[in-house]
Design an enzyme around this catalytic site. Structure first.
Site, mmCIF file in Angstrom:
data_model
loop_
_atom_site.group_PDB
_atom_site.id
_atom_site.type_symbol
_atom_site.label_atom_id
_atom_site.label_comp_id
_atom_site.label_asym_id
_atom_site.label_seq_id
_atom_site.Cartn_x
_atom_site.Cartn_y
_atom_site.Cartn_z
ATOM 1 N N ALA A 74 0.843 -1.197 0.000
ATOM 2 C CA ALA A 74 0.000 0.000 0.000
ATOM 3 C C ALA A 74 0.874 1.241 0.000
ATOM 4 O O ALA A 74 2.044 1.201 0.394
ATOM 5 C CB ALA A 74 -0.919 -0.002 1.221
ATOM 6 N N ASP A 75 0.285 2.321 -0.441
ATOM 7 C CA ASP A 75 0.926 3.626 -0.349
ATOM 8 C C ASP A 75 -0.153 4.644 -0.039
ATOM 9 O O ASP A 75 -1.238 4.597 -0.619
ATOM 10 C CB ASP A 75 1.644 3.993 -1.651
ATOM 11 C CG ASP A 75 2.478 5.253 -1.480
ATOM 12 O OD1 ASP A 75 3.345 5.266 -0.584
ATOM 13 O OD2 ASP A 75 2.257 6.229 -2.221
#
Length: 192
Positions: A74-75
């Site tokens: 994820a970011d």
């Protein structure tokens, strides 16, 4: 048998959120360049970084594991006036970011990317939460910076910590702002 879930992240918040949601998983930290590709729109920039993390994690994991697995990356970015703010470089930058957000709204976008090791199947999506900050005084900002909390967070604040007191309201998933929209993760995992 379901493939093992691997969180490819250095984020203690993502690890905590997955644990609290009842997931069984391993953690393998990966480091990639988080410099956004300016040729992409903001949503795609964030997805691109999450995909880079998955691309970096897969070969490492495949060389050390025999079983099938799903890598989760994820970011999260704080977007103000259409541009990512990133994490503060230093105390002065944290002040600049918080002053910018004071009395205004911004968006928090998290990209989630899952890749299954044996098939290479990828599912990814972004989640957006709109945040409204109340007006902040300089004293409040510096007192908060003195806690150290804003220094490792996109947008220089943590909604789940002391930075939460700056938020007037939000529209969208709370856990998205913390760094991992759990309902989106569950939805994407159901596609495997």
């Amino acid at each position: 048998m379901k493939p093992a879930l691997i969180l490819a992240s250095e984020s203690p918040r993502r690890k905590q959120l997955l644990s609290e949601a009842g997931f069984s998983f391993d953690v393998v930290p990966v480091k990639v360049s988080e410099i956004p590709n300016k040729n992409l729109n903001v949503n795609d920039q964030i997805l691109d970084i999450a995909r880079r993390k998955a691309s970096a994690a897969l070969p490492l994991l495949k060389s050390s594991r025999q079983d099938a697995f799903i890598v989760l990356c994820a970011d999260t970015e704080v977007i103000f006036n259409g541009a990512p703010l990133g994490k503060p470089a230093d105390r002065q930058d944290a002040y600049r970011i918080l002053k910018l957000l004071s009395g205004k709204y911004h968006e928090v976008i998290t990209a989630v990317c899952l890749v299954e090791s044996s098939t290479g199947k990828e599912v990814s999506q972004t989640e957006t939460t709109k945040i409204y900050f109340r007006q902040l005084t300089d004293d409040e900002i510096w007192t908060y910076i003195d806690t150290g909390e804003p220094m490792d967070k996109a947008g220089a604040y943590g909604i789940q910590g002391q930075g939460g007191k700056f938020i007037e309201r939000f529209d969208g998933p709370f856990y998205n702002v913390v760094g991992l929209p759990i309902d989106l993760v569950k939805n994407l995992l159901s596609k495997f």
